[in-house]
Design a protein around this motif. Structure first.
Motif, short mmCIF file in Angstrom:
data_model
loop_
_atom_site.label_atom_id
_atom_site.label_comp_id
_atom_site.label_asym_id
_atom_site.label_seq_id
_atom_site.Cartn_x
_atom_site.Cartn_y
_atom_site.Cartn_z
N LEU A 69 0.67 -1.40 -0.25
CA LEU A 69 0.17 0.16 -0.09
C LEU A 69 0.31 1.14 -0.05
CD1 LEU A 69 -2.89 -0.92 2.13
CD2 LEU A 69 -2.58 -1.20 -0.04
N HIS A 70 2.17 0.73 0.57
CA HIS A 70 2.59 2.51 0.34
C HIS A 70 2.94 2.81 -1.40
CE1 HIS A 70 7.34 4.83 -0.01
NE2 HIS A 70 6.29 4.82 0.60
N VAL A 71 3.10 4.75 -1.45
CA VAL A 71 2.88 5.14 -2.32
C VAL A 71 3.86 5.98 -2.51
CG1 VAL A 71 1.30 6.76 -4.19
CG2 VAL A 71 0.08 4.83 -1.84
N VAL A 72 4.94 5.69 -3.58
CA VAL A 72 6.07 6.28 -3.81
C VAL A 72 5.37 8.55 -4.98
CG1 VAL A 72 8.41 6.91 -5.01
CG2 VAL A 72 7.76 4.96 -3.52
N GLY A 73 5.97 9.32 -4.00
CA GLY A 73 5.74 10.10 -4.90
C GLY A 73 6.41 11.62 -4.55
N ALA A 74 5.70 12.49 -4.86
CA ALA A 74 6.19 13.96 -4.73
C ALA A 74 5.76 14.34 -2.68
CB ALA A 74 5.36 15.72 -5.13
N ASP A 75 6.89 15.19 -2.53
CA ASP A 75 7.44 15.37 -1.00
C ASP A 75 7.75 16.23 -0.52
OD1 ASP A 75 7.34 13.96 2.06
OD2 ASP A 75 8.87 15.27 2.09
N THR A 76 7.12 17.26 0.17
CA THR A 76 7.36 19.00 0.04
C THR A 76 8.10 19.06 0.59
OG1 THR A 76 5.71 18.56 2.17
CG2 THR A 76 4.28 19.23 0.18
N ALA A 78 8.54 6.78 7.14
CA ALA A 78 6.50 7.22 8.29
C ALA A 78 5.82 6.40 6.86
CB ALA A 78 7.18 8.84 8.00
N ALA A 79 5.56 6.65 6.19
CA ALA A 79 4.35 6.92 4.96
C ALA A 79 4.69 4.66 5.24
CB ALA A 79 4.95 6.50 3.51
N LEU A 80 5.69 4.15 4.81
CA LEU A 80 6.09 2.73 4.91
C LEU A 80 5.61 2.41 6.49
CD1 LEU A 80 9.43 2.30 3.51
CD2 LEU A 80 7.53 1.78 2.86
N LYS A 81 5.41 2.88 7.33
CA LYS A 81 5.28 2.14 8.42
C LYS A 81 3.36 2.09 8.40
CE LYS A 81 9.34 3.62 11.53
NZ LYS A 81 9.73 4.51 12.59
N ARG A 82 2.96 3.81 7.78
CA ARG A 82 1.80 3.82 8.25
C ARG A 82 1.36 2.18 6.95
NH1 ARG A 82 -2.98 2.93 8.67
NH2 ARG A 82 -4.48 4.92 8.14
N ILE A 104 8.48 -4.62 7.57
CA ILE A 104 9.35 -3.50 6.94
C ILE A 104 10.81 -3.65 6.71
CG2 ILE A 104 10.13 -1.36 7.24
CD1 ILE A 104 7.52 -0.16 7.88
N GLU A 105 11.64 -4.00 5.21
CA GLU A 105 12.79 -4.22 5.74
C GLU A 105 13.38 -2.87 5.13
OE1 GLU A 105 13.79 -7.88 3.50
OE2 GLU A 105 12.21 -8.92 4.22
N PRO A 106 14.30 -2.15 5.56
CA PRO A 106 14.43 -0.83 5.29
C PRO A 106 15.74 -1.13 4.77
CG PRO A 106 14.79 -1.16 8.00
CD PRO A 106 14.63 -2.92 6.80
N ASN A 107 16.38 -2.06 4.43
CA ASN A 107 17.70 -2.55 3.35
C ASN A 107 16.51 -2.37 2.41
OD1 ASN A 107 19.95 -1.98 4.93
ND2 ASN A 107 19.57 -3.60 5.91
N ARG A 108 14.95 -3.26 1.76
CA ARG A 108 15.50 -3.85 1.05
C ARG A 108 14.49 -2.18 -0.13
NH1 ARG A 108 10.65 -7.85 -0.18
NH2 ARG A 108 9.94 -7.26 1.69
N GLU A 109 14.42 -1.31 0.79
CA GLU A 109 13.46 -0.82 0.91
C GLU A 109 14.11 0.67 0.05
OE1 GLU A 109 10.36 0.30 0.18
OE2 GLU A 109 10.25 -2.52 1.60
N LEU A 110 15.34 0.36 0.25
CA LEU A 110 17.44 1.80 -0.07
C LEU A 110 16.73 1.09 -1.47
CD1 LEU A 110 19.66 1.34 2.67
CD2 LEU A 110 18.25 3.28 1.64
N LEU A 111 17.03 -0.08 -2.06
CA LEU A 111 16.53 -0.57 -3.06
C LEU A 111 16.05 0.03 -3.93
CD1 LEU A 111 17.71 -2.26 -6.20
CD2 LEU A 111 16.25 -4.06 -4.41
N THR A 152 -0.39 8.23 -0.12
CA THR A 152 -0.58 6.29 1.17
C THR A 152 -1.57 6.32 1.85
OG1 THR A 152 1.81 5.85 0.92
CG2 THR A 152 0.63 4.58 2.30
N THR A 153 -2.46 7.93 3.02
CA THR A 153 -3.08 7.64 3.69
C THR A 153 -4.42 7.64 2.95
OG1 THR A 153 -1.37 8.56 5.82
CG2 THR A 153 -4.63 8.82 5.55
N VAL A 154 -4.07 8.37 1.87
CA VAL A 154 -5.52 8.60 0.94
C VAL A 154 -5.44 6.79 -0.03
CG1 VAL A 154 -6.19 9.44 -1.58
CG2 VAL A 154 -5.21 11.44 0.90
N GLY A 155 -4.63 6.37 -0.67
CA GLY A 155 -5.03 5.05 -0.94
C GLY A 155 -5.78 4.86 -0.30
N ILE A 156 -5.26 4.10 1.80
CA ILE A 156 -5.22 3.32 2.67
C ILE A 156 -7.28 3.91 2.78
CG2 ILE A 156 -5.50 2.81 4.23
CD1 ILE A 156 -2.08 3.25 4.59
#
Length: 347
Positions: free
Chosen positions: A88-95, A288-292, A301-308, A332-336
């Motif tokens: 459910l994690h969404v990558v996009g723009a971040d302020t 923070a989004a991944l934890k949500r 969550i596997e932090p090293n894989r998320e780095l990739l 991410t929150t909106v998608g959930i």
């Protein structure tokens, strides 16, 4: 948790597990349930209604044309759907990342650099650093920023972003608005008596409707409703001819999928410390989004894989002419909230 049963043995099993660990899409896509498609389509439209205006607004914060925000999204979201470890994690723009990137780019642009080219180089450089950190198993870098400091920074970015949007939201007519918070606050306050009445009414009404929809009918995608209705009102009533501030025509066309070789090596080297800062901040915001997302699905969550995954997304954004993205807590929150079931919503 989505699982895909694989009927292999011995080395084949190990190879399959290794491949699915590097490419999680090979796990979740074959196990995708057709009954989820309706929810993912609705969530996809809702995420689109939020993330597209956000990406264009962040492009302005970065110091590039709004269209660059649209260039940033497609490959970044595609890469995360392929390499990302959460559904459910969404990558996009971040302020926050946009403000940091904008300050770096503005400094070098003042010294003769081209902002759009610098944004691409910054994204590619940050993506490479993500991948280096992945190879070195440096998922712990998110702990470099203490949580109180991060929360304070995010809160400051939120208020700075709100102030920067007041000019368009209320039609204040600020020209060459200062970037410092207190100076921008004073300048906005002085311009309030000269706010454009019709623009202010439209902007404040949109915010009020968003809150009302969220309060009374939370399942209705308020962002889509407000976006479509306001476009129709402006178009049918000709409010732009009456002075209502609108984004206007956005330059069209596909991005130029070539590297900006016009950027000098001095500017490239000058971006290295900034790219490191973008990675640390971007990865911390992404977590923070991944934890949500993980709270909703129960995934680990596997932090090293998320780095990739985030590194691949950042390189994708750079290759398509965009600026550095990050995990979007908002999207991410909106998608959930709108019923997202998998990365199919992002796709």
């Amino acid at each position: 948790m989505i699982k895909c049963e694989m009927h292999h043995s011995g080395a084949g099993n190990r190879e399959g597990e290794l491949l699915s660990n590097w490419l999680p899409i090979l796990t979740w896509l074959p196990a995708y349930q057709r009954s989820w498609l309706r929810d993912d389509i609705i969530a996809g439209f809702t995420i689109w209604a939020v993330i597209v205006p956000l990406a264009m607004a962040c492009a302005v914060l970065v110091g590039v044309e709004p269209i660059v925000g649209l260039y940033t999204l497609p490959l970044a979201m595609l890469c995360y759907a392929i390499f990302g470890g959460t559904r459910l994690h969404v990558v996009g723009a971040d302020t926050a990342v946009a403000v940091l990137s904008g300050s770096l780019i503005a400094y070098l642009a003042a010294a003769g650099g081209e902002a759009a080219a610098l944004a691409v180089i910054l994204a590619l450089m940050a993506g490479v650093i993500y991948l280096i950190f992945f190879l070195l198993k440096m998922g712990w870098i998110a702990d470099l920023i203490p949580e109180p400091v991060l929360k304070g920074f995010i809160e400051g970015v939120v208020w700075l972003t709100i102030l920067k949007q007041l000019n368009a939201l209320l039609g204040l007519g600020l020209v060459d608005a200062p970037s410092e918070f207190h100076l921008l606050l004073l300048a906005s306050a002085k311009q309030l008596p000269d706010a454009h009445l019709m623009t202010a009414l439209m902007g404040l009404s949109c915010i009020a409707v968003l809150f009302l929809l969220r309060w009374f009918v939370p399942r209705v995608p308020g962002s889509i409703v407000v976006l479509v209705v306001t476009i129709l009102i402006v178009w049918l009533a000709g409010l732009d001819d009456l002075g209502v501030a609108v984004l206007g025509e956005v330059s069209g066309g596909f991005p130029d999928l070539t590297l900006p070789f016009t950027v000098g090596l001095d500017h490239v080297f000058a971006l290295v410390p900034g790219a490191l800062a973008v990675v640390v901040l971007g990865f911390t915001k992404s977590l923070a989004a991944l934890k949500r997302a993980a709270e909703e699905t129960g995934e680990v969550i596997e932090p090293n894989r998320e780095l990739l995954a985030i590194g691949a997304s950042t390189i994708g954004a750079g290759l398509s002419g965009g600026y550095p993205p990050a995990g979007s807590l908002t999207a991410t929150t909106v998608g959930i909230a709108s019923g997202s079931r998998s990365q199919m919503a992002s796709l």
